[in-house]
Design an enzyme around this catalytic site. Structure first.
Site, PDB file in Angstrom:
ATOM      1  N   GLU A 197       2.152   4.973  -4.319  1.00  0.00           N
ATOM      2  CA  GLU A 197       2.126   5.874  -5.503  1.00  0.00           C
ATOM      3  C   GLU A 197       3.442   6.627  -5.640  1.00  0.00           C
ATOM      4  O   GLU A 197       3.813   6.910  -6.786  1.00  0.00           O
ATOM      5  CB  GLU A 197       0.939   6.847  -5.378  1.00  0.00           C
ATOM      6  CG  GLU A 197      -0.420   6.199  -5.504  1.00  0.00           C
ATOM      7  CD  GLU A 197      -0.800   5.364  -4.281  1.00  0.00           C
ATOM      8  OE1 GLU A 197      -0.293   5.657  -3.182  1.00  0.00           O
ATOM      9  OE2 GLU A 197      -1.577   4.406  -4.444  1.00  0.00           O
ATOM     10  N   ASP A 212      -8.887   3.262  -2.297  1.00  0.00           N
ATOM     11  CA  ASP A 212      -9.943   3.722  -1.383  1.00  0.00           C
ATOM     12  C   ASP A 212     -11.143   4.218  -2.185  1.00  0.00           C
ATOM     13  O   ASP A 212     -11.022   5.125  -3.001  1.00  0.00           O
ATOM     14  CB  ASP A 212      -9.416   4.871  -0.526  1.00  0.00           C
ATOM     15  CG  ASP A 212      -8.230   4.445   0.327  1.00  0.00           C
ATOM     16  OD1 ASP A 212      -8.050   3.221   0.510  1.00  0.00           O
ATOM     17  OD2 ASP A 212      -7.509   5.328   0.810  1.00  0.00           O
ATOM     18  N   ASP A 227       0.819  -1.218   0.000  1.00  0.00           N
ATOM     19  CA  ASP A 227       0.000   0.000   0.000  1.00  0.00           C
ATOM     20  C   ASP A 227       0.851   1.267   0.000  1.00  0.00           C
ATOM     21  O   ASP A 227       2.063   1.220   0.233  1.00  0.00           O
ATOM     22  CB  ASP A 227      -0.919  -0.029   1.235  1.00  0.00           C
ATOM     23  CG  ASP A 227      -1.993   1.039   1.164  1.00  0.00           C
ATOM     24  OD1 ASP A 227      -2.295   1.512   0.052  1.00  0.00           O
ATOM     25  OD2 ASP A 227      -2.534   1.408   2.226  1.00  0.00           O
TER      26      ASP A 227
HETATM   27  C1  GLC Z   1      -4.844   3.392   2.759  1.00  0.00           C
HETATM   28  C2  GLC Z   1      -5.322   2.121   2.085  1.00  0.00           C
HETATM   29  C3  GLC Z   1      -6.402   1.480   2.915  1.00  0.00           C
HETATM   30  C4  GLC Z   1      -5.871   1.197   4.316  1.00  0.00           C
HETATM   31  C5  GLC Z   1      -5.353   2.481   4.941  1.00  0.00           C
HETATM   32  C6  GLC Z   1      -4.665   2.247   6.279  1.00  0.00           C
HETATM   33  O1  GLC Z   1      -5.832   4.336   2.786  1.00  0.00           O
HETATM   34  O2  GLC Z   1      -5.773   2.381   0.789  1.00  0.00           O
HETATM   35  O3  GLC Z   1      -6.855   0.304   2.321  1.00  0.00           O
HETATM   36  O4  GLC Z   1      -6.880   0.677   5.100  1.00  0.00           O
HETATM   37  O5  GLC Z   1      -4.404   3.095   4.087  1.00  0.00           O
HETATM   38  O6  GLC Z   1      -3.592   1.385   6.138  1.00  0.00           O
END
Ligand code: GLC
Length: 662
Positions: free
Chosen positions: A310, A420, A307
């Site tokens: 980007e 998200d 995650d």
């Molecule tokens: C980002 C991710 C999401 C996750 C959050 C906390 O927003 O896209 O899926 O729950 O971070 O880690």
């Protein structure tokens, strides 16, 4: 046939696996202009449809809007959003001409598809350093197949990763995880995985485990596995800056972080506070980070989600300095409320700022490369490094891996989730439209945060979202911090959820077989109707139905309080209705428009004429399923080619094809 046209000195992205020599001839279809950067113009005909762009917003037909291919963390994306988490530069034009175009260019690329001028498709970039691939073929499906051969085979997850999975930011303790597992099992609803969001770590430090909250993680992993449930931890791109944190210190010592102009490691704030970003474009650094996953695979972890790659930046050290300077300029001597908007603007400009992306540098084979010139490759390379390391760490078994940011090429290493989203009805439809476009770009293991990540999900929305989700390879219910709990057992009448999720498990032999077929033969798992019915104007214009594999069509309900919906059948089909209690009802429906009633606790899907599909008996997890005892449903005397394997092995020569007859 594929031809390559090279302009300037393109950065090697690795998106393409076939070595094609660049053609010196004039680029067909497009008028190329190299006056100011580079632009490619194509004059669209009235009936042309422009497909593609992977994760981008808006329609299956991309005409009428402008999109920026630039990996962006946009939590609150809407119809007007131009960039999302992934950057996927493949388009396919179908109409007067039929061809595909892949613009291999690793940073911002603008696709103006009839927005500025309704008949003009213009693709433009700031720098004239680009590889363009033109793909020609007799049909959209043939073009996609050729393109997919160019970019290499898609990632195949383990079969358990096609089960139903539950996530939340966050299950804070191992007991909270146990509770989720128990409640699913008590409600008799199948579940194959539970996700661990950032709170399983110590202060959000990658590859650490909170002693206080997850001190018994090794036991928890075993305990869950015995129930047929895998745990899937998150890994974020940024490494927390903290003295004494071994990974931070090691990376620093070895010079593995992205740097600023002065050559100092670049610091930015993300969830852990200030972090450094590992330089995934430096192979050695990438492998170093990838091998750190061992801390978790050694405990028995079989899947990960990457995650914030980007990379998402909340603020940078430099940004904060500038912020305070600007703030004191704005407020010096003037404490008026009129400053509200100005202050809001400077606060907002801190996040994912272009200035920051312009101040980061990578070490690519000893040469400094500006991050902004290769921005779209960061998440891709992070995930590719992860996959390469996982091949070393778990050589025999496939590991579940998906990422938020991506670029074409990453589809060989992992899947993606669409980042998200919100608990909005419009985001169910958005997902449906993204699915075929992602498949065109090689991403087969895909799905959205089911039920919506941001804001509060309602029972009906989760049920309707399941009506689409049970057909997506990645099926994960995920929700954000501070939102209402949206695990299926939180709502009334859990049997309704059980019934629909069980249908997913019944369909698994089919869905998994189609997935294997699409991955090994470069086919599309989700197809727009126009791909199969090129001469049917209504099919070409249908934006809310899809073919799933070669046998099924889906037409999910995606509006609030709907009692059903209009469905267009481009041919006679067999409608299959899942009733309460799991009973399946079949009715043959003629080609044409139909209003199909779909109560909230039912699902209707369609088997194409003269086809049949295999069903299995559902179980509480894929581990407990019998994939050998299958029942065929659909048209009599139809045959189905079942692609099957042991569901886990990396050795793809174990895939078998069996002929089944109804
Ligand atoms: C980002 C991710 C999401 C996750 C959050 C906390 O927003 O896209 O899926 O729950 O971070 O880690």
């Amino acid at each position: 046939m594929i031809k390559k046209y090279t302009f300037g000195n393109p950065f090697f992205t690795g998106a393409v696996v076939e070595d094609i020599k660049a053609d010196n001839a004039v680029v067909p279809y497009f008028t190329v202009n190299t006056q100011n950067g580079i632009s490619f113009e194509y004059i669209m005909h009235d009936k042309d449809i422009v497909y593609g762009l992977g994760e981008a917003t808006r329609g299956i037909n991309k005409r009428g809007y402008v999109y920026d291919s630039y990996c962006s963390d946009d939590f609150c994306h809407m119809e007007t959003t131009k960039s999302l988490y992934g950057a996927h530069n493949f388009i396919l034009i179908e109409g007067k001409e039929c061809f595909g175009a892949f613009f291999d260019y690793p940073t911002r690329l603008t696709f103006d598809i009839g927005f500025t001028k309704s008949d003009t498709l213009s693709v433009s970039a700031e720098k004239a350093d680009i590889d363009l691939y033109i793909v020609e073929g007799n049909s959209p499906l043939e073009i996609v197949k050729e393109f997919r051969q160019l970019i290499g085979k898609s990632y195949i997850p383990p079969r358990w990763a096609m089960g139903y999975m539950q996530s939340r930011w966050s299950y804070y303790t191992s007991d909270a995880v146990r509770e989720v597992a128990n409640k699913y099992r008590d409600a008799d609803i199948p579940l194959d995985a539970i996700f661990l969001d950032i709170d399983y770590m110590e202060e959000y430090k990658d590859f650490t485990i909170s002693k206080e909250r997850f001190g018994d993680l090794p036991e928890l992993i075993d305990e869950m596995k015995q129930k047929g449930i895998r745990l899937v931890p998150i890994i974020d791109a940024g490494v927390k800056i903290q003295d004494g944190y071994d990974i931070y210190e090691e990376g620093l010592e070895k010079g593995y972080y992205c740097v600023d102009k002065e050559g100092k490691p670049f610091s930015a704030g993300v969830w852990p506070g200030l972090t450094h970003f590992p330089d995934f474009l430096n192979e050695e650094a990438g492998l170093w980070f990838g091998l750190k996953y061992k801390a978790l695979t050694d405990l028995g972890i079989e899947g990960f989600w990457n995650d914030m790659n980007e990379p998402a930046i909340f603020y940078s050290e430099k940004g904060i300095e500038n912020f305070y300077e600007k703030l004191s300029e704005i407020t010096s001597g003037d404490k008026s409320v009129d400053n509200y908007n100005k202050i809001k603007d400077i606060v907002n400009s801190l996040q994912n700022s272009q200035d920051d992306y312009n101040s980061i540098y990578h070490n690519v084979n000893g040469k400094l490369v500006k991050h902004n010139d290769i921005h779209n490759m960061y998440g891709y390379k992070m995930t590719e490094c992860t996959a390469k390391a996982l091949e070393k760490l778990r050589p025999e078994e496939r590991t579940l891996l998906f990422s938020r940011a991506s670029y074409i090429g990453m589809h060989r290493s992992a899947g993606i989730w669409t980042g998200d989203n919100f608990s909005w009805w419009s985001h169910i439809l958005l997902e449906l439209k993204q699915l075929p476009a992602l498949n065109m770009c090689g991403f087969l293991y895909v799905g959205a945060d089911l039920g919506g990540f941001g804001c509060n999900a309602s029972r009906d929305l989760v049920l309707r979202w399941l009506g689409l989700g049970i057909f997506t390879p990645l099926l994960r219910n995920h929700a954000a911090l501070c939102t209402r709990d949206q695990e299926c057992y939180q709502f009334e009448n859990t049997e309704d959820f059980k019934n629909i999720i069980e249908l997913r498990y019944r369909l698994l032999p089919y869905l998994y077989s189609e997935f294997l077929k699409c991955a090994t033969e470069d086919k599309m798992f989700f197809k727009p109707l126009g791909f199969e019915y090129k001469d049917d104007e209504i099919a070409r214009a249908t934006e809310d139905q899809l073919f799933v594999g070669d046998e099924l069509m889906i037409a999910p309900v995606y509006t609030q309080n709907a009692i059903g919906r209009y469905v267009y059948l481009p041919e006679e089909m067999c409608a299959v209705r899942l009733k309460k209690g799991g009973e399946l009802k079949f009715i043959t429906m003629e080609k044409g428009h139909h209003f199909v009633e779909v109560p909230l606790n039912e699902v209707v899907f369609f088997i194409r004429k003269d086809k049949c599909i295999p069903l299995a008996n559902p179980a509480l997890s894929t581990d407990a399923m019998d994939f050998d005892t299958l029942e065929l449903i659909g048209y009599k005397n139809a045959e189905y080619k079942l692609y099957t394997d042991d569901g886990i092995s990396t050795d793809l020569s174990k895939i078998e094809i069996k002929n089944l007859e109804n």
